[in-house]
Design a protein around this motif. Structure first.
Motif, PDB file in Angstrom:
ATOM      1  N   LYS A  33      23.921  -3.230 -12.361  1.00  0.00           N
ATOM      2  CA  LYS A  33      22.658  -3.530 -11.484  1.00  0.00           C
ATOM      3  C   LYS A  33      21.438  -3.689 -12.051  1.00  0.00           C
ATOM      4  O   LYS A  33      20.421  -3.145 -11.427  1.00  0.00           O
ATOM      5  N   ILE A  34      21.406  -3.951 -13.044  1.00  0.00           N
ATOM      6  CA  ILE A  34      19.989  -3.726 -13.956  1.00  0.00           C
ATOM      7  C   ILE A  34      18.946  -4.715 -13.360  1.00  0.00           C
ATOM      8  O   ILE A  34      17.709  -4.666 -13.326  1.00  0.00           O
ATOM      9  N   TYR A  35      19.444  -5.772 -12.719  1.00  0.00           N
ATOM     10  CA  TYR A  35      18.555  -6.739 -12.293  1.00  0.00           C
ATOM     11  C   TYR A  35      17.682  -6.139 -11.155  1.00  0.00           C
ATOM     12  O   TYR A  35      16.842  -6.863 -10.450  1.00  0.00           O
ATOM     13  N   ASN A  36      18.349  -5.026 -10.537  1.00  0.00           N
ATOM     14  CA  ASN A  36      17.543  -4.438  -9.480  1.00  0.00           C
ATOM     15  C   ASN A  36      16.088  -3.835  -9.846  1.00  0.00           C
ATOM     16  O   ASN A  36      15.393  -3.458  -8.986  1.00  0.00           O
ATOM     17  N   ASN A  37      16.053  -3.638 -11.311  1.00  0.00           N
ATOM     18  CA  ASN A  37      14.911  -2.797 -11.860  1.00  0.00           C
ATOM     19  C   ASN A  37      14.126  -3.925 -12.326  1.00  0.00           C
ATOM     20  O   ASN A  37      14.303  -4.402 -13.491  1.00  0.00           O
ATOM     21  N   LYS A  38      12.779  -4.094 -11.646  1.00  0.00           N
ATOM     22  CA  LYS A  38      12.019  -5.279 -12.097  1.00  0.00           C
ATOM     23  C   LYS A  38      11.111  -4.745 -13.240  1.00  0.00           C
ATOM     24  O   LYS A  38      10.553  -5.632 -14.037  1.00  0.00           O
ATOM     25  N   SER A  39      10.988  -3.473 -13.333  1.00  0.00           N
ATOM     26  CA  SER A  39      10.155  -3.081 -14.556  1.00  0.00           C
ATOM     27  C   SER A  39      10.723  -3.286 -16.007  1.00  0.00           C
ATOM     28  O   SER A  39       9.932  -3.387 -16.794  1.00  0.00           O
ATOM     29  N   TYR A  76      18.950  -8.946 -24.787  1.00  0.00           N
ATOM     30  CA  TYR A  76      19.583  -8.829 -23.315  1.00  0.00           C
ATOM     31  C   TYR A  76      19.610  -7.509 -22.899  1.00  0.00           C
ATOM     32  O   TYR A  76      19.661  -6.194 -23.664  1.00  0.00           O
ATOM     33  N   VAL A  77      18.865  -7.141 -21.732  1.00  0.00           N
ATOM     34  CA  VAL A  77      19.207  -5.694 -21.062  1.00  0.00           C
ATOM     35  C   VAL A  77      20.280  -5.610 -20.303  1.00  0.00           C
ATOM     36  O   VAL A  77      20.931  -6.314 -19.873  1.00  0.00           O
TER      37      VAL A  77
END
Length: 287
Positions: free
Chosen positions: A255-261, A250-251
């Motif tokens: 708000k890590i979901y905003n970073n698509k890379s 898991y990353v």
């Protein structure tokens, strides 16, 4: 009471009688074995039992146990990554030791693992995708089957050989995965044989060939031989599964979901699950 009234009552009750007869006839032919360890018409079973047959399994093109069992009442399989799952049979979704020791997983009435050696991912070693049907008993089954059947049990029934030769192969391909599902069934001089195979490979959208991450591959096979000699019937089965699974972690972050890379990054590349199982039984039935 007038003749007209009697006539109208007869016209009203005759269709209801015929409807009940047809409804019962459609259920009489359904046979289950898990509830009592004997072939029993489902109408005569006192417990809570349900089943799903191979025709429905093939129709939905199931590739994991949750897609099959979640169609049954009071059963829920929480599917994780790959073969990870948590089971609920008329109970909470249990994990850890509670999940490993509360449900019994069977193949032709024989436990996949001995009591005390349970696995919370118990269906990982089943051949549910290539079995004939799967029966689920909801509620305690320890009186008949012993330990682990606290909340219920799942029994995968192997197919019997057909009277005529049947050869079927199903395939599914994409740029990330493929599935091969093949079966052969046919008669012999005094019985018949069944050979089923299921093979699935899934590299995922973020597969990296240099480190082979992530990757999912599983193969399952079933061989069954039925034979009759005099008053004896003989059944021999050999089944096996093989799993090679490299899992992504898991990353984490605000708000890590905003970073698509970062969706293509694997923070836990050493995670894996490699396992295989082979089981066989030989049954002699005296008629």
């Amino acid at each position: 009471m007038t003749k007209i009234t009697i006539y109208l009552l007869i016209l009203f009750f005759i269709p209801l009688t015929q409807f009940n007869q047809k409804a019962n006839a459609s259920l009489v032919d359904e046979i289950v074995v898990t509830a009592s360890k004997e072939d029993t018409q489902i109408l005569k079973v006192g417990g809570n039992i349900s089943s799903i047959n191979s025709d429905e399994i093939k129709f939905i093109n199931a590739i994991n146990p949750s897609e099959i069992l979640n169609r049954l009442p009071a059963v829920y399989i929480s599917q994780g990554s790959g073969q990870e799952h948590l089971t609920s049979i008329r109970s909470p979704v249990l994990s850890g030791g509670a999940g490993a020791g509360s449900f019994l997983y069977l193949e032709d009435g024989i436990p996949l693992r001995s009591p005390g050696f349970g696995n919370v991912n118990g269906l990982m070693e089943s051949i549910i995708e290539i079995g004939d049907r799967t029966e689920v008993v909801r509620g305690p089954g320890s009186a008949l089957y012993g330990s682990n059947a606290v909340h219920g049990l799942i029994n995968v029934i192997t197919p019997t050989p057909s009277e005529e030769k049947k050869q079927i192969i199903r395939t599914q391909f994409s740029d990330q995965e493929f599935t091969i599902d093949g079966s052969y069934s046919g008669p012999t001089q005094k019985g018949g044989i069944v050979l089923n195979l299921f093979w699935r490979e899934d590299n995922g959208y973020s597969h990296d060939e240099s480190i082979d991450q992530p990757h999912y591959g599983q193969q399952k096979f079933l061989f069954r031989w039925d034979n009759s000699e005099g008053i004896n019937d003989y059944i021999f089965t050999l089944t096996g599964t093989n799993l090679n699974q490299e899992t992504k972690g898991y990353v984490k972050g605000y708000k890590i979901y905003n970073n698509k890379s970062i969706s293509k990054i694997n923070p836990d590349p050493e995670a894996f699950r490699d396992t295989y199982s082979i089981r066989s039984y030989f049954k002699v039935i005296r008629n």
